[in-house]
Design a protein around this motif. Structure first.
Motif, PDB file in Angstrom:
ATOM      1  N   ARG A 182       0.843  -1.211   0.000  1.00 19.30           N
ATOM      2  CA  ARG A 182       0.000   0.000   0.000  1.00 19.30           C
ATOM      3  C   ARG A 182       0.874   1.256   0.000  1.00 19.30           C
ATOM      4  NH1 ARG A 182      -3.060  -3.229   3.514  1.00 19.30           N
ATOM      5  NH2 ARG A 182      -2.175  -2.209   5.329  1.00 19.30           N
ATOM      6  N   PHE A 183       1.936   1.247   0.803  1.00 20.92           N
ATOM      7  CA  PHE A 183       2.849   2.396   0.871  1.00 20.92           C
ATOM      8  C   PHE A 183       3.462   2.676  -0.502  1.00 20.92           C
ATOM      9  CE2 PHE A 183       7.255   3.854   1.201  1.00 20.92           C
ATOM     10  CZ  PHE A 183       7.100   5.036   1.914  1.00 20.92           C
ATOM     11  N   TRP A 184       4.060   1.664  -1.125  1.00 22.43           N
ATOM     12  CA  TRP A 184       4.720   1.877  -2.414  1.00 22.43           C
ATOM     13  C   TRP A 184       3.723   2.258  -3.499  1.00 22.43           C
ATOM     14  CZ3 TRP A 184       9.636   2.924  -2.921  1.00 22.43           C
ATOM     15  CH2 TRP A 184      10.495   2.562  -1.885  1.00 22.43           C
ATOM     16  N   THR A 185       2.478   1.803  -3.368  1.00 22.92           N
ATOM     17  CA  THR A 185       1.440   2.206  -4.316  1.00 22.92           C
ATOM     18  C   THR A 185       1.187   3.707  -4.212  1.00 22.92           C
ATOM     19  OG1 THR A 185       0.428   0.005  -4.261  1.00 22.92           O
ATOM     20  CG2 THR A 185      -0.966   1.818  -5.023  1.00 22.92           C
ATOM     21  N   LEU A 186       1.242   4.251  -3.000  1.00 21.15           N
ATOM     22  CA  LEU A 186       1.088   5.698  -2.816  1.00 21.15           C
ATOM     23  C   LEU A 186       2.193   6.483  -3.530  1.00 21.15           C
ATOM     24  CD1 LEU A 186       0.155   5.813   0.981  1.00 21.15           C
ATOM     25  CD2 LEU A 186      -1.374   6.298  -0.952  1.00 21.15           C
ATOM     26  N   LEU A 187       3.338   5.849  -3.748  1.00 23.59           N
ATOM     27  CA  LEU A 187       4.473   6.504  -4.417  1.00 23.59           C
ATOM     28  C   LEU A 187       4.471   6.276  -5.925  1.00 23.59           C
ATOM     29  CD1 LEU A 187       7.381   5.798  -1.910  1.00 23.59           C
ATOM     30  CD2 LEU A 187       5.636   7.581  -1.862  1.00 23.59           C
ATOM     31  N   GLY A 188       3.427   5.618  -6.439  1.00 23.35           N
ATOM     32  CA  GLY A 188       3.317   5.415  -7.885  1.00 23.35           C
ATOM     33  C   GLY A 188       3.738   4.050  -8.377  1.00 23.35           C
ATOM     34  N   PHE A 189       4.059   3.137  -7.480  1.00 19.91           N
ATOM     35  CA  PHE A 189       4.443   1.780  -7.869  1.00 19.91           C
ATOM     36  C   PHE A 189       3.213   0.880  -7.873  1.00 19.91           C
ATOM     37  CE2 PHE A 189       8.345   3.706  -6.660  1.00 19.91           C
ATOM     38  CZ  PHE A 189       9.366   3.028  -7.313  1.00 19.91           C
ATOM     39  N   GLU A 190       3.254  -0.165  -8.672  1.00 22.54           N
ATOM     40  CA  GLU A 190       2.179  -1.152  -8.742  1.00 22.54           C
ATOM     41  C   GLU A 190       2.764  -2.537  -8.500  1.00 22.54           C
ATOM     42  OE1 GLU A 190      -1.053  -0.537  -9.111  1.00 22.54           O
ATOM     43  OE2 GLU A 190      -0.638   1.621  -9.199  1.00 22.54           O
ATOM     44  N   PRO A 191       1.982  -3.432  -7.890  1.00 20.00           N
ATOM     45  CA  PRO A 191       2.475  -4.801  -7.708  1.00 20.00           C
ATOM     46  C   PRO A 191       2.641  -5.492  -9.065  1.00 20.00           C
ATOM     47  CG  PRO A 191       0.526  -4.394  -6.349  1.00 20.00           C
ATOM     48  CD  PRO A 191       0.677  -3.222  -7.272  1.00 20.00           C
ATOM     49  N   VAL A 192       3.709  -6.248  -9.201  1.00 15.21           N
ATOM     50  CA  VAL A 192       3.925  -7.103 -10.374  1.00 15.21           C
ATOM     51  C   VAL A 192       4.327  -8.484  -9.856  1.00 15.21           C
ATOM     52  CG1 VAL A 192       4.561  -5.253 -11.966  1.00 15.21           C
ATOM     53  CG2 VAL A 192       6.349  -6.382 -10.654  1.00 15.21           C
ATOM     54  N   ALA A 193       4.028  -9.485 -10.640  1.00 17.17           N
ATOM     55  CA  ALA A 193       4.341 -10.848 -10.214  1.00 17.17           C
ATOM     56  C   ALA A 193       5.828 -11.133 -10.393  1.00 17.17           C
ATOM     57  CB  ALA A 193       3.526 -11.842 -11.033  1.00 17.17           C
ATOM     58  N   PRO A 194       6.476 -11.594  -9.334  1.00 18.92           N
ATOM     59  CA  PRO A 194       7.870 -12.032  -9.504  1.00 18.92           C
ATOM     60  C   PRO A 194       7.879 -13.361 -10.259  1.00 18.92           C
ATOM     61  CG  PRO A 194       7.134 -12.423  -7.251  1.00 18.92           C
ATOM     62  CD  PRO A 194       6.021 -11.723  -7.954  1.00 18.92           C
ATOM     63  N   PRO A 195       9.020 -13.766 -10.761  1.00 22.14           N
ATOM     64  CA  PRO A 195       9.100 -15.078 -11.393  1.00 22.14           C
ATOM     65  C   PRO A 195       8.629 -16.150 -10.398  1.00 22.14           C
ATOM     66  CG  PRO A 195      11.134 -13.859 -11.732  1.00 22.14           C
ATOM     67  CD  PRO A 195      10.322 -13.086 -10.749  1.00 22.14           C
ATOM     68  N   PRO A 196       8.003 -17.212 -10.881  1.00 21.90           N
ATOM     69  CA  PRO A 196       7.502 -18.261  -9.985  1.00 21.90           C
ATOM     70  C   PRO A 196       8.559 -18.785  -9.005  1.00 21.90           C
ATOM     71  CG  PRO A 196       6.703 -18.634 -12.202  1.00 21.90           C
ATOM     72  CD  PRO A 196       7.691 -17.492 -12.283  1.00 21.90           C
ATOM     73  N   THR A 197       9.808 -18.813  -9.413  1.00 21.62           N
ATOM     74  CA  THR A 197      10.866 -19.325  -8.538  1.00 21.62           C
ATOM     75  C   THR A 197      11.178 -18.377  -7.377  1.00 21.62           C
ATOM     76  OG1 THR A 197      12.505 -18.356 -10.028  1.00 21.62           O
ATOM     77  CG2 THR A 197      11.985 -20.700 -10.337  1.00 21.62           C
ATOM     78  N   LEU A 198      10.693 -17.126  -7.440  1.00 25.79           N
ATOM     79  CA  LEU A 198      10.937 -16.148  -6.375  1.00 25.79           C
ATOM     80  C   LEU A 198       9.673 -15.755  -5.612  1.00 25.79           C
ATOM     81  CD1 LEU A 198      13.392 -13.787  -8.286  1.00 25.79           C
ATOM     82  CD2 LEU A 198      13.965 -15.538  -6.600  1.00 25.79           C
ATOM     83  N   ALA A 199       8.521 -16.190  -6.079  1.00 23.94           N
ATOM     84  CA  ALA A 199       7.248 -15.743  -5.509  1.00 23.94           C
ATOM     85  C   ALA A 199       7.082 -16.103  -4.036  1.00 23.94           C
ATOM     86  CB  ALA A 199       6.085 -16.309  -6.320  1.00 23.94           C
ATOM     87  N   ALA A 200       7.693 -17.173  -3.587  1.00 23.97           N
ATOM     88  CA  ALA A 200       7.545 -17.587  -2.188  1.00 23.97           C
ATOM     89  C   ALA A 200       8.419 -16.770  -1.246  1.00 23.97           C
ATOM     90  CB  ALA A 200       7.876 -19.070  -2.042  1.00 23.97           C
ATOM     91  N   ARG A 201       9.322 -15.965  -1.803  1.00 23.13           N
ATOM     92  CA  ARG A 201      10.227 -15.233  -0.916  1.00 23.13           C
ATOM     93  C   ARG A 201      10.292 -13.733  -1.157  1.00 23.13           C
ATOM     94  NH1 ARG A 201      15.741 -17.868  -3.402  1.00 23.13           N
ATOM     95  NH2 ARG A 201      16.291 -16.042  -4.581  1.00 23.13           N
TER      96      ARG A 201
END
Length: 117
Positions: A19-38
């Motif tokens: 939510r904080f980073w969204t206030l700064l203009g960033f949006e969530p993006v999916a990390p590669p499946p091999t990194l999504a758990a961390r």
């Protein structure tokens, strides 16, 4: 060009950090499946912030990430409305700027424009 920065956050702080980073203009993006758990990833243009899950995050006392925000005054107002307290600083190159702490405790510098711009 810096493509991304990575900061450590507790899993329980991830939603608040997103939510904080969204206030700064960033949006969530999916990390590669091999990194999504961390990690959770945020992106604005070609720049990403990686929120690395850590049980005991390391938070630098003075180190920080600096972000040029699209509408400086509106961003500060949105942060204040969300309960954050931006701390305005000297305009060394004529740009309004402030520091704020994200929910995980990391220091973030907000700038209306970068030096030399």
């Amino acid at each position: 060009m810096i493509q991304h920065v990575a900061i450590e956050v507790r899993r329980q702080d991830v939603e608040a950090c997103v939510r904080f980073w969204t206030l700064l203009g960033f949006e969530p993006v999916a990390p590669p499946p091999t990194l999504a758990a961390r990690a959770a990833w945020m992106q604005a243009g070609g720049t990403q912030v990686h929120l690395l899950f850590a049980e005991e995050p390391v938070v630098a006392p003075e180190g920080h990430v600096a972000v040029v925000v699209g509408d400086y005054e509106a961003t500060l107002a949105a942060l204040r409305e969300a309960g954050f307290e931006p701390d305005p600083r000297s305009e060394h190159w004529g740009s309004p700027r402030a520091f704020v702490r994200c929910p995980a405790g990391h220091r973030v510098e907000l700038m209306a424009f970068a030096p030399g711009m």
